[in-house]
Design an enzyme around this catalytic site. Structure first.
Site, PDB file in Angstrom:
ATOM      1  N   CYS A  49       0.817  -1.234   0.000  1.00  0.00           N
ATOM      2  CA  CYS A  49       0.000   0.000   0.000  1.00  0.00           C
ATOM      3  C   CYS A  49       0.846   1.277   0.000  1.00  0.00           C
ATOM      4  O   CYS A  49       0.316   2.366  -0.234  1.00  0.00           O
ATOM      5  CB  CYS A  49      -0.949   0.000   1.192  1.00  0.00           C
ATOM      6  SG  CYS A  49      -2.032  -1.429   1.227  1.00  0.00           S
ATOM      7  N   HIS A  69      -3.387   7.390   1.860  1.00  0.00           N
ATOM      8  CA  HIS A  69      -3.771   6.030   1.488  1.00  0.00           C
ATOM      9  C   HIS A  69      -5.150   5.766   2.082  1.00  0.00           C
ATOM     10  O   HIS A  69      -5.415   6.100   3.235  1.00  0.00           O
ATOM     11  CB  HIS A  69      -2.749   5.035   2.041  1.00  0.00           C
ATOM     12  CG  HIS A  69      -3.175   3.616   1.897  1.00  0.00           C
ATOM     13  ND1 HIS A  69      -3.665   3.110   0.718  1.00  0.00           N
ATOM     14  CD2 HIS A  69      -3.211   2.589   2.792  1.00  0.00           C
ATOM     15  CE1 HIS A  69      -3.971   1.831   0.891  1.00  0.00           C
ATOM     16  NE2 HIS A  69      -3.713   1.496   2.135  1.00  0.00           N
ATOM     17  N   ASN A 104     -10.085  -0.198   0.049  1.00  0.00           N
ATOM     18  CA  ASN A 104      -8.620  -0.105   0.054  1.00  0.00           C
ATOM     19  C   ASN A 104      -8.087  -0.737  -1.233  1.00  0.00           C
ATOM     20  O   ASN A 104      -8.146  -1.954  -1.390  1.00  0.00           O
ATOM     21  CB  ASN A 104      -8.082  -0.827   1.290  1.00  0.00           C
ATOM     22  CG  ASN A 104      -6.567  -0.771   1.400  1.00  0.00           C
ATOM     23  OD1 ASN A 104      -5.876  -0.380   0.453  1.00  0.00           O
ATOM     24  ND2 ASN A 104      -6.054  -1.171   2.542  1.00  0.00           N
TER      25      ASN A 104
HETATM   26  O1  UT7 Z   1      -3.615  -0.966   3.649  1.00  0.00           O
HETATM   27  C1  UT7 Z   1      -3.249  -1.823   4.674  1.00  0.00           C
HETATM   28  C2  UT7 Z   1      -3.583  -1.249   5.924  1.00  0.00           C
HETATM   29  N1  UT7 Z   1      -4.744  -1.888   6.542  1.00  0.00           N
HETATM   30  C3  UT7 Z   1      -5.381  -1.182   7.449  1.00  0.00           C
HETATM   31  O2  UT7 Z   1      -5.094  -0.031   7.622  1.00  0.00           O
HETATM   32  C4  UT7 Z   1      -6.444  -1.837   8.308  1.00  0.00           C
HETATM   33  C5  UT7 Z   1      -6.264  -1.437   9.739  1.00  0.00           C
HETATM   34  N2  UT7 Z   1      -7.224  -2.025  10.639  1.00  0.00           N
HETATM   35  C6  UT7 Z   1      -8.523  -1.718  10.610  1.00  0.00           C
HETATM   36  O3  UT7 Z   1      -8.949  -0.943   9.800  1.00  0.00           O
HETATM   37  C7  UT7 Z   1      -9.423  -2.333  11.646  1.00  0.00           C
HETATM   38  O4  UT7 Z   1      -8.650  -3.003  12.618  1.00  0.00           O
HETATM   39  C8  UT7 Z   1     -10.447  -3.315  11.027  1.00  0.00           C
HETATM   40  C9  UT7 Z   1     -11.486  -2.523  10.253  1.00  0.00           C
HETATM   41  C10 UT7 Z   1      -9.776  -4.304  10.120  1.00  0.00           C
HETATM   42  C11 UT7 Z   1     -11.175  -4.082  12.127  1.00  0.00           C
HETATM   43  O5  UT7 Z   1     -11.809  -3.192  13.032  1.00  0.00           O
HETATM   44  P1  UT7 Z   1     -11.658  -3.403  14.587  1.00  0.00           P
HETATM   45  O6  UT7 Z   1     -12.432  -2.348  15.226  1.00  0.00           O
HETATM   46  O7  UT7 Z   1     -10.208  -3.508  14.918  1.00  0.00           O
HETATM   47  O8  UT7 Z   1     -12.405  -4.796  14.804  1.00  0.00           O
HETATM   48  P2  UT7 Z   1     -11.843  -6.144  15.427  1.00  0.00           P
HETATM   49  O9  UT7 Z   1     -10.914  -6.825  14.498  1.00  0.00           O
HETATM   50  O10 UT7 Z   1     -11.389  -5.878  16.830  1.00  0.00           O
HETATM   51  O11 UT7 Z   1     -13.174  -7.006  15.521  1.00  0.00           O
HETATM   52  C12 UT7 Z   1     -14.256  -6.632  16.394  1.00  0.00           C
HETATM   53  C13 UT7 Z   1     -15.389  -7.602  16.194  1.00  0.00           C
HETATM   54  C14 UT7 Z   1     -14.980  -9.065  16.296  1.00  0.00           C
HETATM   55  O12 UT7 Z   1     -16.018  -9.766  16.927  1.00  0.00           O
HETATM   56  P3  UT7 Z   1     -15.880 -10.208  18.463  1.00  0.00           P
HETATM   57  O13 UT7 Z   1     -14.661 -11.058  18.531  1.00  0.00           O
HETATM   58  O14 UT7 Z   1     -15.731  -8.917  19.223  1.00  0.00           O
HETATM   59  O15 UT7 Z   1     -17.162 -10.920  18.707  1.00  0.00           O
HETATM   60  C15 UT7 Z   1     -14.908  -9.505  14.851  1.00  0.00           C
HETATM   61  O16 UT7 Z   1     -15.155 -10.895  14.693  1.00  0.00           O
HETATM   62  O17 UT7 Z   1     -15.943  -7.438  14.886  1.00  0.00           O
HETATM   63  C16 UT7 Z   1     -16.017  -8.712  14.226  1.00  0.00           C
HETATM   64  N3  UT7 Z   1     -15.828  -8.496  12.803  1.00  0.00           N
HETATM   65  C17 UT7 Z   1     -16.854  -8.266  11.967  1.00  0.00           C
HETATM   66  N4  UT7 Z   1     -18.185  -8.199  12.171  1.00  0.00           N
HETATM   67  C18 UT7 Z   1     -18.948  -7.935  11.104  1.00  0.00           C
HETATM   68  C19 UT7 Z   1     -14.660  -8.458  12.109  1.00  0.00           C
HETATM   69  N5  UT7 Z   1     -14.935  -8.219  10.816  1.00  0.00           N
HETATM   70  C20 UT7 Z   1     -16.265  -8.094  10.702  1.00  0.00           C
HETATM   71  C21 UT7 Z   1     -17.127  -7.825   9.628  1.00  0.00           C
HETATM   72  N6  UT7 Z   1     -18.466  -7.754   9.867  1.00  0.00           N
HETATM   73  N7  UT7 Z   1     -16.692  -7.632   8.373  1.00  0.00           N
END
Ligand code: UT7
Length: 319
Positions: A113, A246, A276
């Site tokens: 990226c 980005h 992204n």
């Molecule tokens: O270009 C490369 C750079 N990439 C990035 O910049 C990405 C950076 N990271 C992020 O943007 C965020 O960390 C994410 C958007 C990927 C995830 O958001 P988060 O607030 O960190 O969520 P999380 O991974 O802590 O997940 C929270 C909950 C989990 O459920 P439990 O364990 O709390 O029950 C996940 O299973 O959200 C759940 N979850 C979803 N639910 C519905 C994860 N993905 C999804 C989804 N839909 N797509």
């Protein structure tokens, strides 16, 4: 002083648009979750027969037309991509051929990226040193093919597309200052480990990401590199007309802007419609901001990107 100036920009999005509602029919997710956590509402996906070089060529042709430069006058092609058409040759060589030209230097840059930052800085060095006069710098990706479409944690985040700029040698700025950074100690939090070896793919061919670790690192690294570039150029946040970040996550973009002391009214946001698109996201956003009239000639732009590696960087330029 010799500068590299943006003579024109172009971009391309594949025709197929997939909304969050569409994705929620494939995996257990919702428009509400995706939009709230990332700002993404939709992404575009390449058609089955479409290759990264096809997306790149569309963006390149648009940039050449915008710059009023003939393809034959290009003496350097750099494609930033982590999703090349083939293991080799470089996608840049395939792009060169599809543009109907031959002979000029053409190679790919792999910084995921952050790829467009690395490609732009490399082309700037070629132009400043006199090794090139007119360069085509492209970010192009088909990330949809690296995704496990059963994994809701990653498949909702990415999209396909391409963006391109034509850079030309000029007496006036141009690219003012830039900084590239990398730290391979973070390779385990964002990767696609599989490679072609011994007649097969030897590890997972899917994108893996520790989202929270990436999020924290991204805000810190982007805030610092943006501030450093401004400081080293003798400028402040007040001198920046537009930030073109980005486009991975709107919350990362907002936190970074806040750290830099730049209002969101000065940030070009395309993450909602593009998702992204990795190395394509910055040149895509740049082209959107220019074509819709927000970014004007003479404006000071701060471009920032980060991705797997980790690799990151920022470029300060006068458009
Ligand atoms: O270009 C490369 C750079 N990439 C990035 O910049 C990405 C950076 N990271 C992020 O943007 C965020 O960390 C994410 C958007 C990927 C995830 O958001 P988060 O607030 O960190 O969520 P999380 O991974 O802590 O997940 C929270 C909950 C989990 O459920 P439990 O364990 O709390 O029950 C996940 O299973 O959200 C759940 N979850 C979803 N639910 C519905 C994860 N993905 C999804 C989804 N839909 N797509």
């Amino acid at each position: 002083m010799r500068y590299a100036q943006i003579l024109g920009t172009g971009s391309y999005l594949p025709a197929r648009r997939m909304s969050n509602e569409d994705i929620s029919k494939i995996v257990d997710t919702s428009d509400e979750w995706i939009a709230e956590r990332t700002g993404i509402r939709a992404r575009h996906l390449a058609a089955a027969g479409e290759q990264t070089s096809d997306l790149a060529v569309q963006a390149a042709r648009a940039a050449l037309a915008d710059a009023k430069v003939h393809a034959e006058d290009i003496d350097l092609i750099i494609v930033a991509t982590a999703t090349p058409d083939m293991t080799f040759p470089a996608t840049a060589c395939l792009v060169q051929n599809k543009l109907g030209i031959a002979g000029c230097a053409a190679f790919d840059v792999q910084a995921v990226c952050a790829g467009f930052m690395y490609a732009l800085v490399t082309a700037n060095a070629y132009i400043q040193s006199g090794m090139a006069k007119k360069a085509l710098v492209i970010g192009a990706e088909i990330f949809s093919r690296l995704l496990d479409w059963n994994d809701r944690r990653t498949c909702v985040l990415f999209g396909d597309g391409a963006g391109a700029v034509v850079l030309g040698a000029a007496d006036k700025p141009g690219i003012l200052h830039a900084k590239l950074k990398a730290d391979g100690a973070y390779s385990h939090i964002l990767n696609t480990p599989g490679k072609v070896a011994n007649g097969e793919v030897d590890a997972s061919p899917f994108l893996y990401m520790d989202g929270q670790a990436v999020y924290k690192f991204a805000v810190k690294a982007l805030s610092k590199v943006g501030a450093d570039v401004l400081l080293e150029a003798g400028m402040t946040a007040a001198d920046v007309d537009w930030v073109i970040p980005h486009q991975a996550n709107q919350r990362i973009i907002e936190s970074t802007a806040k750290h830099l002391g730049i209002g969101m009214d000065k940030v070009i946001l395309t993450v909602a419609e593009h998702g992204n698109t990795s190395a394509a996201s910055i040149p895509l956003a740049l082209d959107v901001g220019i074509k819709d009239g927000r970014i004007r000639r003479g404006d000071t732009l701060l471009l920032e990107g980060i991705g797997g590696g980790f690799a990151w960087g920022a470029v300060l330029l006068q458009y």
